[in-house]
Design an enzyme around this catalytic site. Structure first.
Site, PDB file in Angstrom:
ATOM      1  CE  LYS A  12      31.436  49.458  51.686  1.00  0.00           C
ATOM      2  NZ  LYS A  12      30.890  48.187  51.399  1.00  0.00           N
ATOM      3  CG  ASP A  47      33.516  45.301  53.701  1.00  0.00           C
ATOM      4  OD1 ASP A  47      32.199  44.023  53.951  1.00  0.00           O
ATOM      5  OD2 ASP A  47      32.203  46.180  52.597  1.00  0.00           O
ATOM      6  CG  ASP A  48      36.305  46.015  49.580  1.00  0.00           C
ATOM      7  OD1 ASP A  48      35.623  46.738  48.645  1.00  0.00           O
ATOM      8  OD2 ASP A  48      37.121  46.746  50.151  1.00  0.00           O
ATOM      9  CG  ASN A  67      29.583  47.750  43.263  1.00  0.00           C
ATOM     10  OD1 ASN A  67      28.625  47.093  42.895  1.00  0.00           O
ATOM     11  ND2 ASN A  67      29.984  46.959  44.825  1.00  0.00           N
ATOM     12  NE  ARG A 113      38.820  47.709  45.729  1.00  0.00           N
ATOM     13  CZ  ARG A 113      37.200  48.200  45.697  1.00  0.00           C
ATOM     14  NH1 ARG A 113      36.572  48.804  45.163  1.00  0.00           N
ATOM     15  NH2 ARG A 113      37.157  47.015  46.753  1.00  0.00           N
ATOM     16  CE1 TYR A 166      28.185  50.828  50.326  1.00  0.00           C
ATOM     17  CE2 TYR A 166      26.476  49.377  49.448  1.00  0.00           C
ATOM     18  CZ  TYR A 166      27.184  49.690  49.853  1.00  0.00           C
ATOM     19  OH  TYR A 166      28.369  48.752  50.384  1.00  0.00           O
ATOM     20  CD  GLU A 199      34.611  49.025  52.122  1.00  0.00           C
ATOM     21  OE1 GLU A 199      34.100  47.916  53.581  1.00  0.00           O
ATOM     22  OE2 GLU A 199      34.466  48.579  51.526  1.00  0.00           O
ATOM     23  CG  ASP A 200      36.641  50.298  48.585  1.00  0.00           C
ATOM     24  OD1 ASP A 200      35.750  49.420  48.691  1.00  0.00           O
ATOM     25  OD2 ASP A 200      35.082  51.135  47.686  1.00  0.00           O
TER      26      ASP A 200
HETATM   27  N1  NAI Z   1      29.423  43.384  45.040  1.00  0.00           N
HETATM   28  C1  NAI Z   1      29.926  43.417  45.994  1.00  0.00           C
HETATM   29  O1  NAI Z   1      29.503  43.762  47.380  1.00  0.00           O
HETATM   30  C2  NAI Z   1      31.359  44.294  46.032  1.00  0.00           C
HETATM   31  C3  NAI Z   1      31.886  45.082  44.779  1.00  0.00           C
HETATM   32  N2  NAI Z   1      33.440  44.984  44.916  1.00  0.00           N
HETATM   33  C4  NAI Z   1      33.476  45.285  42.565  1.00  0.00           C
HETATM   34  O2  NAI Z   1      34.414  44.568  42.799  1.00  0.00           O
HETATM   35  C5  NAI Z   1      35.641  45.641  41.992  1.00  0.00           C
HETATM   36  C6  NAI Z   1      37.110  45.191  42.605  1.00  0.00           C
HETATM   37  O3  NAI Z   1      37.183  45.545  43.511  1.00  0.00           O
HETATM   38  P1  NAI Z   1      38.548  44.135  44.829  1.00  0.00           P
HETATM   39  O4  NAI Z   1      38.722  42.813  44.145  1.00  0.00           O
HETATM   40  O5  NAI Z   1      38.433  45.153  46.163  1.00  0.00           O
HETATM   41  O6  NAI Z   1      39.167  45.099  43.454  1.00  0.00           O
HETATM   42  P2  NAI Z   1      41.293  44.196  43.398  1.00  0.00           P
HETATM   43  O7  NAI Z   1      41.461  46.200  42.569  1.00  0.00           O
HETATM   44  O8  NAI Z   1      41.899  44.099  44.295  1.00  0.00           O
HETATM   45  O9  NAI Z   1      40.778  43.807  42.065  1.00  0.00           O
HETATM   46  C7  NAI Z   1      40.275  43.834  40.897  1.00  0.00           C
HETATM   47  C8  NAI Z   1      41.320  42.595  40.196  1.00  0.00           C
HETATM   48  O10 NAI Z   1      40.797  43.192  39.074  1.00  0.00           O
HETATM   49  C9  NAI Z   1      41.788  42.936  38.087  1.00  0.00           C
HETATM   50  N3  NAI Z   1      42.050  43.370  36.456  1.00  0.00           N
HETATM   51  C10 NAI Z   1      41.357  44.397  36.226  1.00  0.00           C
HETATM   52  N4  NAI Z   1      41.287  44.102  34.430  1.00  0.00           N
HETATM   53  C11 NAI Z   1      41.126  43.720  33.935  1.00  0.00           C
HETATM   54  C12 NAI Z   1      40.293  42.454  33.036  1.00  0.00           C
HETATM   55  N5  NAI Z   1      40.243  43.441  32.271  1.00  0.00           N
HETATM   56  N6  NAI Z   1      40.795  41.169  33.145  1.00  0.00           N
HETATM   57  C13 NAI Z   1      40.519  40.491  34.040  1.00  0.00           C
HETATM   58  N7  NAI Z   1      40.665  40.790  35.232  1.00  0.00           N
HETATM   59  C14 NAI Z   1      41.404  42.038  34.995  1.00  0.00           C
HETATM   60  C15 NAI Z   1      42.886  43.723  38.220  1.00  0.00           C
HETATM   61  O11 NAI Z   1      44.414  43.198  37.932  1.00  0.00           O
HETATM   62  C16 NAI Z   1      42.844  43.088  39.888  1.00  0.00           C
HETATM   63  O12 NAI Z   1      43.498  41.972  40.210  1.00  0.00           O
HETATM   64  C17 NAI Z   1      35.488  46.910  42.303  1.00  0.00           C
HETATM   65  O13 NAI Z   1      34.520  46.662  40.822  1.00  0.00           O
HETATM   66  C18 NAI Z   1      34.520  46.833  43.106  1.00  0.00           C
HETATM   67  O14 NAI Z   1      33.031  48.051  43.235  1.00  0.00           O
HETATM   68  C19 NAI Z   1      34.070  44.649  45.740  1.00  0.00           C
HETATM   69  C20 NAI Z   1      33.617  44.776  47.034  1.00  0.00           C
HETATM   70  C21 NAI Z   1      32.516  44.389  46.937  1.00  0.00           C
HETATM   71  C1  PYR Z   2      30.498  47.123  47.924  1.00  0.00           C
HETATM   72  C2  PYR Z   2      32.071  47.193  48.091  1.00  0.00           C
HETATM   73  O1  PYR Z   2      32.504  47.150  49.276  1.00  0.00           O
HETATM   74  C3  PYR Z   2      32.965  47.290  47.004  1.00  0.00           C
HETATM   75  O2  PYR Z   2      32.367  47.946  45.506  1.00  0.00           O
HETATM   76  O3  PYR Z   2      34.147  48.191  47.657  1.00  0.00           O
HETATM   77 MG    MG Z   3      34.174  48.547  49.375  1.00  0.00          MG
END
Ligand code: NAI
Ligand code: PYR
Ligand code: MG
Length: 567
Positions: A177, A271-272, A421, A159, A106, A248-249
């Site tokens: 996953k 999930d996100d 991540n 993504r 993961y 997912e993603d």
């Molecule tokens: N810890 C966890 O369980 C999870 C972590 N994530 C992580 O969160 C991150 C985002 O995922 P999503 O929201 O699904 O992606 P997304 O693409 O939907 O959202 C990312 C957002 O960040 C914005 N962004 C990009 N550069 C920026 C900057 N310099 N300043 C401010 N905003 C900025 C983008 O415009 C976009 O709106 C990924 O790295 C993902 O791995 C996502 C889901 C679960």
């Molecule tokens: C953990 C997860 O779902 C992500 O980083 O997209």
């Molecule tokens: Mg994800």
């Protein structure tokens, strides 16, 4: 092969396969653990060395090889190979060593796995639905090998974690996953199916890599993309009317749109958006045990107003309203910052998911900002004095020293969750957060980090990741035979994780149960989710004893069962 349940571990598996055909089936292969009588019955002599091994011995042998590699990527590739060779042994190793192996199957290593998926591709797993096969989706899904499928994780690879578009290599994510569905919640591997919607990629490196395994074409978008996804979802509903489909993603623009479109048509969740929201809410509730600042008094700054940022904000908003705030009061507690700064009313390009969280320009008119009037994260932190700072932007280091020190000036215990991540995209390194806040920060990260050293102590860093949520949600949905997935099911999942937090009894303890307790966490989440599904009217009511029996039947332990030859 017959279905294996925990309760029938000693019931023989019936199969017609013999010899090489048997030992090349990952779900049936036991390697050297086939007994003497099985070797006689299934004509395995000569195909295996004479030694008869126990699963413990096999696990030990694999672990030694695993630990001898010099990089985590090699370990990832080795584990993927084991999964495709002997699935029971793969899970036996994973379940026994979850803390060591989770970062390999993961995040963070799965990210590298997706980036180099084409280079290490060996054996087929799951289903690739490539755009040129758009008229064959039903035919592909009709394969009898998929008759027992009850959970699908699907991605279009656009993504992948914070690593962007990985095209067909994104398949690493559904595989990873679903490995957690089995490893953490015990859902039998035969009930799971990873699917990659291969609609092209805009990643030049992938497109120009001669080894790229996907459809070599730029991404299809708009009406063609929507029609392809519609064909896929309709085929899924027709093939498995009761299946659980996890998105997912997907990139931000598609993630919330597809969830809204399909959540009332089948049993599905993103999930996100939803899983991440539940773990962020659960970890914040645990942090409240330490800070004593009530949920209704929190001010929440979120960097990255995409799928995860809006999902987290929506669930926390609901929790604040449940705790007594009006909708308007709760909304005003959120400060969502995206690429163009703080979301304020009148800003161009605000999405429907962001809309509830735009700040009223009048309410912030007295903020002290620079001459240009830009309102970035630093200005938000200086003026709003957030109690909580959440990073879901995929921007490494975005929680800079300035930002973190400014936050620490405004609140006694800054709650800081850099959730992006993989590790390389984390908004901050926990050790820095501790130093910049004089040891006052409460930290949760998306990917695993080593313990922080502070005043001679090693302080564990909690992995605030949706892996605490989705395996249990899946198990709960299956046990309840739920027809839909509701937001309340995620709220209760977050609350269950919070209730299991060591801080519930000790204010100085870590925020989350450690990763090696993920099986117990997933089971507790599943039970609560199943009960909530009944309360929400999306599952038939059943008593606790029935539910417990169903859960027990669903949870598979990776042990070998005896085999019987079907003539
Ligand atoms: N810890 C966890 O369980 C999870 C972590 N994530 C992580 O969160 C991150 C985002 O995922 P999503 O929201 O699904 O992606 P997304 O693409 O939907 O959202 C990312 C957002 O960040 C914005 N962004 C990009 N550069 C920026 C900057 N310099 N300043 C401010 N905003 C900025 C983008 O415009 C976009 O709106 C990924 O790295 C993902 O791995 C996502 C889901 C679960
Ligand atoms: C953990 C997860 O779902 C992500 O980083 O997209
Ligand atoms: Mg994800």
């Amino acid at each position: 092969m017959t279905q294996a349940f925990a309760s029938d571990w000693d019931v023989p598996v019936k199969t017609r396969l013999t010899g090489f055909d048997l030992i090349t089936q990952p779900m049936l292969n036991k390697g050297m653990a086939f007994s003497q009588s099985e070797r006689d019955m299934f004509r395995l002599h000569g195909l295996l060395p004479p030694h008869i091994a126990t699963i413990e011995e096999q696990a030990e042998r694999r672990l030694r090889v695993l630990r001898a590699f010099s990089t985590d990527f090699e370990r990832y590739a080795f584990l993927r190979d084991l999964q495709d060779t002997n699935e029971t042994l793969f899970y036996a190793v994973l379940v026994r060593h979850i803390e060591e192996l989770l970062p390999l199957v993961y995040t963070p290593t799965v990210g590298e796995g997706c980036q180099h998926f084409s280079e290490i591709w060996r054996k087929p797993r799951g289903v690739f639905l490539s755009y040129p096969n758009k008229d064959r989706i039903r035919e592909i899904l009709a394969d009898p090998r998929f008759d027992r499928v009850r959970v699908i994780v699907v991605s279009d690879g656009e993504r992948i974690l914070g690593l962007g578009d990985q095209g067909a290599g994104g398949m690493g994510i559904p595989i990873g996953k679903l490995s957690l569905y089995t490893g953490c919640a015990g859902i039998h591997p035969e009930l799971t199916l990873p699917i990659l919607l291969d609609v092209g990629t805009n990643n030049r490196e992938r497109l120009t890599n001669p080894l790229y395994i996907g459809w070599r074409h730029e991404r299809i978008v708009g009406a063609e993309y929507d029609a392809f996804v519609e064909e896929f979802v309709s085929a899924v509903i027709e093939r498995w009317p009761d299946v659980l489909l996890q998105w997912e993603d997907f990139a931000g623009s598609n993630a919330s749109r597809l969830l809204a479109k399909y959540r009332d048509r089948l049993c599905t969740f993103n999930d996100d958006i939803q899983g991440t929201a539940a773990i962020a809410a659960g970890t914040l509730m645990a942090a409240i045990n330490v800070t004593g600042v009530k949920l209704t008094e929190q001010r929440i700054a979120v960097l990255g107003a995409g799928s995860a940022g809006c999902g987290i904000s929506s669930l926390l908003l609901r929790a604040m309203v449940d705790a007594g705030l009006s909708e308007e009061q709760a909304r005003s507690a959120f400060y969502l910052v995206d690429r163009n700064g703080l979301l304020v009313d009148g800003m161009e390009g605000i999405t429907p998911a962001q809309m509830p969280f735009v700040q009223d320009r009048h309410a912030i008119s007295d903020w002290v900002v620079d001459e240009a009037g830009d309102i970035g994260l630093l200005e938000v932190v200086r003026n709003a004095k957030p109690t909580v700072l959440i990073g879901v932007s995929g921007q490494a280091g975005a929680f800079s020293e300035d930002v973190v020190r400014a936050m620490a000036e405004g609140v006694r215990h800054p709650v800081i969750f850099p959730l992006s991540n993989p590790t390389s995209r984390s908004e901050a390194v926990p050790q820095h957060l501790m130093e910049w806040t004089d040891g006052r920060a409460l930290i949760g990260t998306g990917s695993p980090f080593p313990p922080v050293q502070w005043q001679g102590r090693d302080i564990p860093v909690d992995q605030t990741n949706n892996s605490y949520i989705f395996p249990g949600v899946g198990l709960g949905v299956l046990a309840a035979n739920a027809r839909r997935v509701t937001d309340a099911m995620f709220m209760v999942a977050g609350k269950v994780v919070a209730s299991m937090s060591p801080t519930a009894t000790d204010r100085n303890a870590r925020l989350l149960p450690p990763v090696d307790q993920l099986r117990a966490v997933s089971l507790a989440v599943a039970r609560a989710v199943a009960v909530q599904a009944q309360a929400d009217g999306v599952a038939e009511a059943c008593d606790q004893a029935t539910l417990d029996r169903r859960l027990q039947e669903l949870v598979w332990e990776p042990t070998y069962r005896p085999y019987e030859l079907v003539k």
